[in-house]
Scaffold this active site. Structure first.
Site, mmCIF file in Angstrom:
data_model
loop_
_atom_site.group_PDB
_atom_site.id
_atom_site.type_symbol
_atom_site.label_atom_id
_atom_site.label_comp_id
_atom_site.label_asym_id
_atom_site.label_seq_id
_atom_site.Cartn_x
_atom_site.Cartn_y
_atom_site.Cartn_z
ATOM 1 N N GLY A 1 1.469 -3.952 -0.516
ATOM 2 C CA GLY A 1 1.823 -4.654 0.720
ATOM 3 C C GLY A 1 0.679 -5.562 1.131
ATOM 4 O O GLY A 1 -0.415 -5.531 0.548
ATOM 5 N N LEU A 2 0.957 -6.344 2.172
ATOM 6 C CA LEU A 2 -0.030 -7.301 2.661
ATOM 7 C C LEU A 2 -1.293 -6.600 3.175
ATOM 8 O O LEU A 2 -1.250 -5.410 3.511
ATOM 9 C CB LEU A 2 0.572 -8.105 3.823
ATOM 10 C CG LEU A 2 1.733 -9.051 3.484
ATOM 11 C CD1 LEU A 2 2.364 -9.574 4.783
ATOM 12 C CD2 LEU A 2 1.235 -10.207 2.615
ATOM 13 N N SER A 3 -2.363 -7.352 3.267
ATOM 14 C CA SER A 3 -3.579 -6.844 3.904
ATOM 15 C C SER A 3 -3.232 -6.493 5.357
ATOM 16 O O SER A 3 -2.582 -7.285 6.048
ATOM 17 C CB SER A 3 -4.660 -7.929 3.860
ATOM 18 O OG SER A 3 -5.806 -7.493 4.542
ATOM 19 N N GLY A 4 -3.632 -5.310 5.787
ATOM 20 C CA GLY A 4 -3.344 -4.893 7.160
ATOM 21 C C GLY A 4 -1.977 -4.265 7.349
ATOM 22 O O GLY A 4 -1.599 -3.868 8.453
ATOM 23 N N SER A 5 -1.202 -4.135 6.261
ATOM 24 C CA SER A 5 0.143 -3.549 6.403
ATOM 25 C C SER A 5 0.061 -2.038 6.628
ATOM 26 O O SER A 5 0.979 -1.440 7.194
ATOM 27 C CB SER A 5 1.005 -3.864 5.171
ATOM 28 O OG SER A 5 0.408 -3.357 3.996
ATOM 29 N N GLY A 6 -1.015 -1.408 6.146
ATOM 30 C CA GLY A 6 -1.176 0.032 6.365
ATOM 31 C C GLY A 6 -1.320 0.852 5.086
ATOM 32 O O GLY A 6 -1.216 2.081 5.123
ATOM 33 N N LYS A 7 -1.592 0.213 3.976
ATOM 34 C CA LYS A 7 -1.690 0.926 2.688
ATOM 35 C C LYS A 7 -2.764 2.013 2.707
ATOM 36 O O LYS A 7 -2.494 3.172 2.377
ATOM 37 C CB LYS A 7 -2.007 -0.065 1.541
ATOM 38 C CG LYS A 7 -1.010 -1.188 1.383
ATOM 39 C CD LYS A 7 -1.393 -2.133 0.270
ATOM 40 C CE LYS A 7 -2.704 -2.871 0.476
ATOM 41 N NZ LYS A 7 -2.746 -3.792 1.627
ATOM 42 N N SER A 8 -3.984 1.634 3.104
ATOM 43 C CA SER A 8 -5.103 2.600 3.101
ATOM 44 C C SER A 8 -4.858 3.716 4.103
ATOM 45 O O SER A 8 -5.080 4.900 3.799
ATOM 46 C CB SER A 8 -6.418 1.917 3.474
ATOM 47 O OG SER A 8 -6.769 1.020 2.488
ATOM 48 N N SER B 1 -1.792 -5.635 -4.709
ATOM 49 C CA SER B 1 -1.008 -5.803 -5.954
ATOM 50 C C SER B 1 0.152 -6.781 -5.721
ATOM 51 O O SER B 1 1.319 -6.381 -5.754
ATOM 52 C CB SER B 1 -0.530 -4.459 -6.501
ATOM 53 O OG SER B 1 -0.056 -3.584 -5.522
HETATM 54 N N1 LIG Z 1 -8.567 -13.632 -0.812
HETATM 55 C C1 LIG Z 1 -8.229 -12.376 -0.466
HETATM 56 N N2 LIG Z 1 -6.935 -11.994 -0.500
HETATM 57 C C2 LIG Z 1 -6.591 -10.738 -0.156
HETATM 58 N N3 LIG Z 1 -7.499 -9.777 0.217
HETATM 59 C C3 LIG Z 1 -8.803 -10.123 0.250
HETATM 60 C C4 LIG Z 1 -9.221 -11.420 -0.089
HETATM 61 N N4 LIG Z 1 -10.583 -11.455 0.025
HETATM 62 C C5 LIG Z 1 -10.982 -10.245 0.409
HETATM 63 N N5 LIG Z 1 -9.923 -9.421 0.551
HETATM 64 C C6 LIG Z 1 -10.043 -7.983 0.879
HETATM 65 O O1 LIG Z 1 -9.803 -7.305 -0.352
HETATM 66 C C7 LIG Z 1 -8.738 -6.378 -0.224
HETATM 67 C C8 LIG Z 1 -7.665 -6.622 -1.288
HETATM 68 O O2 LIG Z 1 -8.106 -6.148 -2.526
HETATM 69 P P1 LIG Z 1 -7.058 -5.642 -3.602
HETATM 70 O O3 LIG Z 1 -7.861 -5.154 -4.748
HETATM 71 O O4 LIG Z 1 -6.126 -4.713 -2.944
HETATM 72 O O5 LIG Z 1 -6.308 -7.014 -3.951
HETATM 73 S S1 LIG Z 1 -5.350 -7.328 -5.165
HETATM 74 O O6 LIG Z 1 -4.461 -6.174 -5.360
HETATM 75 O O7 LIG Z 1 -6.171 -7.567 -6.358
HETATM 76 O O8 LIG Z 1 -4.619 -8.545 -4.778
HETATM 77 C C9 LIG Z 1 -8.109 -6.588 1.126
HETATM 78 O O9 LIG Z 1 -8.048 -5.277 1.620
HETATM 79 P P2 LIG Z 1 -6.793 -4.682 2.405
HETATM 80 O O10 LIG Z 1 -6.882 -5.338 3.743
HETATM 81 O O11 LIG Z 1 -7.095 -3.219 2.463
HETATM 82 O O12 LIG Z 1 -5.520 -4.974 1.683
HETATM 83 C C10 LIG Z 1 -9.074 -7.473 1.899
HETATM 84 O O13 LIG Z 1 -9.813 -6.668 2.773
HETATM 85 N N1 LIG Z 2 2.870 3.028 10.883
HETATM 86 C C1 LIG Z 2 1.658 2.639 10.499
HETATM 87 N N2 LIG Z 2 1.226 2.887 9.258
HETATM 88 C C2 LIG Z 2 -0.001 2.473 8.854
HETATM 89 N N3 LIG Z 2 -0.882 1.800 9.634
HETATM 90 C C3 LIG Z 2 -0.500 1.511 10.894
HETATM 91 C C4 LIG Z 2 0.779 1.907 11.373
HETATM 92 N N4 LIG Z 2 0.898 1.495 12.653
HETATM 93 C C5 LIG Z 2 -0.264 0.878 12.949
HETATM 94 N N5 LIG Z 2 -1.122 0.888 11.910
HETATM 95 C C6 LIG Z 2 -2.483 0.301 11.921
HETATM 96 O O1 LIG Z 2 -2.502 -0.820 11.022
HETATM 97 C C7 LIG Z 2 -3.776 -0.951 10.409
HETATM 98 C C8 LIG Z 2 -3.570 -0.947 8.899
HETATM 99 O O2 LIG Z 2 -4.819 -1.123 8.246
HETATM 100 P P1 LIG Z 2 -5.069 -0.670 6.766
HETATM 101 O O3 LIG Z 2 -4.570 0.705 6.542
HETATM 102 O O4 LIG Z 2 -6.510 -0.954 6.465
HETATM 103 O O5 LIG Z 2 -4.135 -1.689 5.948
HETATM 104 P P2 LIG Z 2 -4.223 -2.159 4.440
HETATM 105 O O6 LIG Z 2 -4.899 -1.067 3.652
HETATM 106 O O7 LIG Z 2 -2.817 -2.398 4.018
HETATM 107 O O8 LIG Z 2 -5.043 -3.424 4.489
HETATM 108 C C9 LIG Z 2 -4.617 0.227 10.872
HETATM 109 O O9 LIG Z 2 -5.438 -0.212 11.935
HETATM 110 C C10 LIG Z 2 -3.570 1.228 11.366
HETATM 111 O O10 LIG Z 2 -4.051 2.085 12.389
#
Ligand SMILES: Nc1ncnc2c1ncn2[C@@H]1O[C@H](COP(=O)(O)OS(=O)(=O)O)[C@@H](OP(=O)(O)O)[C@H]1O
Ligand SMILES: Nc1ncnc2c1ncn2[C@@H]1O[C@H](COP(=O)(O)OP(=O)(O)O)[C@@H](O)[C@H]1O
Length: 198
Positions: free
Chosen positions: A30-37, A104
């Site tokens: 999923g997108l960055s910030g979607s909640g994967k971690s 991914s």
């Molecule tokens: N250009 C760009 N695009 C997307 N994300 C970026 C980028 N630069 C740095 N980051 C940070 O790196 C995290 C994504 O790494 P991933 O290994 O999950 O990416 S990928 O699967 O290879 O696309 C991603 O973490 P998450 O927010 O946890 O998804 C970002 O924090």
């Molecule tokens: N239902 C939910 N599931 C996961 N995260 C959520 C949810 N609702 C709100 N959040 C918030 O969204 C943010 C997701 O961040 P993070 O887990 O780092 O996302 P990702 O790993 O996809 O980048 C966190 O601040 C989390 O507390």
């Protein structure tokens, strides 16, 4: 060439039998910030409390170490996912449930990982959340930087995200709480008989 596969003395089946649970990959995408971690860690905690062998692979332990040579070009993302897929397979062979939390973004990369594993070993979990909501959360301030042009090729802004077409599970993190999404995933694992109910 000249590399011969060494057969293991303890098989995956024996490890599963000892652990009393299935081993598989929970592949969060999923997108960055979607909640994967957040969700991978919440599910891992729940599994741990139930005595289930598990481990989370995410950016912190992979992009800082094994994949520290990779950036965010399409080619590097593909190689990132390929290596993570190989590592995940080793965890499955070791009898554990491995949870991976990577954007991914490319369908084909995820499919290649699926093909490396057996049919019931790759559970694709689409962590669905609209871009606007992810951007509003912006837990690391990266969307802001991407909008300002400080980060290039940022997923959802100027780099694509290809949604899964038929994932095993979709969790909607803009509609349901962390606890509800975690429960949805645990219930799925129970229904599939991958883990026992409590
Ligand atoms: N250009 C760009 N695009 C997307 N994300 C970026 C980028 N630069 C740095 N980051 C940070 O790196 C995290 C994504 O790494 P991933 O290994 O999950 O990416 S990928 O699967 O290879 O696309 C991603 O973490 P998450 O927010 O946890 O998804 C970002 O924090
Ligand atoms: N239902 C939910 N599931 C996961 N995260 C959520 C949810 N609702 C709100 N959040 C918030 O969204 C943010 C997701 O961040 P993070 O887990 O780092 O996302 P990702 O790993 O996809 O980048 C966190 O601040 C989390 O507390």
């Amino acid at each position: 060439m000249n590399i011969v596969w060494h057969h293991e003395s303890v098989t995956k089946a024996e490890r599963r039998q000892r652990n009393h649970h299935h081993s598989c990959v929970l592949w969060f995408t999923g997108l960055s910030g979607s909640g994967k971690s957040t969700l991978a860690n919440a599910v891992a905690k729940e599994l741990f409390q139930r005595g289930i062998q598990n481990y989370v692979l995410d950016g912190d332990n992979i992009r800082h170490g094994l994949n520290s040579d990779l950036g965010f070009s399409p080619e590097d993302r593909t190689e990132n996912i390929r290596r993570i897929g190989e590592v995940a397979k080793l965890f499955v062979d070791s009898g554990q449930i491995v949870l991976t939390a990577f954007i991914s973004p490319f369908r084909q990369d995820r499919e290649l990982v699926r093909q490396k594993l057996e049919q019931d070993e790759f559970i694709e979990i689409y962590v669905r959340c609209p871009l606007e909501q992810c951007e509003k959360r912006d837990p690391k301030g990266l969307y802001k930087k991407a909008r300002n042009g400080e980060i290039r090729e940022f997923t959802g802004i100027d780099s694509p995200y290809e949604e899964p077409l038929s994932p095993e599970l979709i969790v909607e993190t803009d509609r349901y709480s962390i606890e509800e999404c975690t429960e949805q995933i645990i219930s799925y694992l129970q229904k599939q008989n991958f883990i026992k109910g409590v």
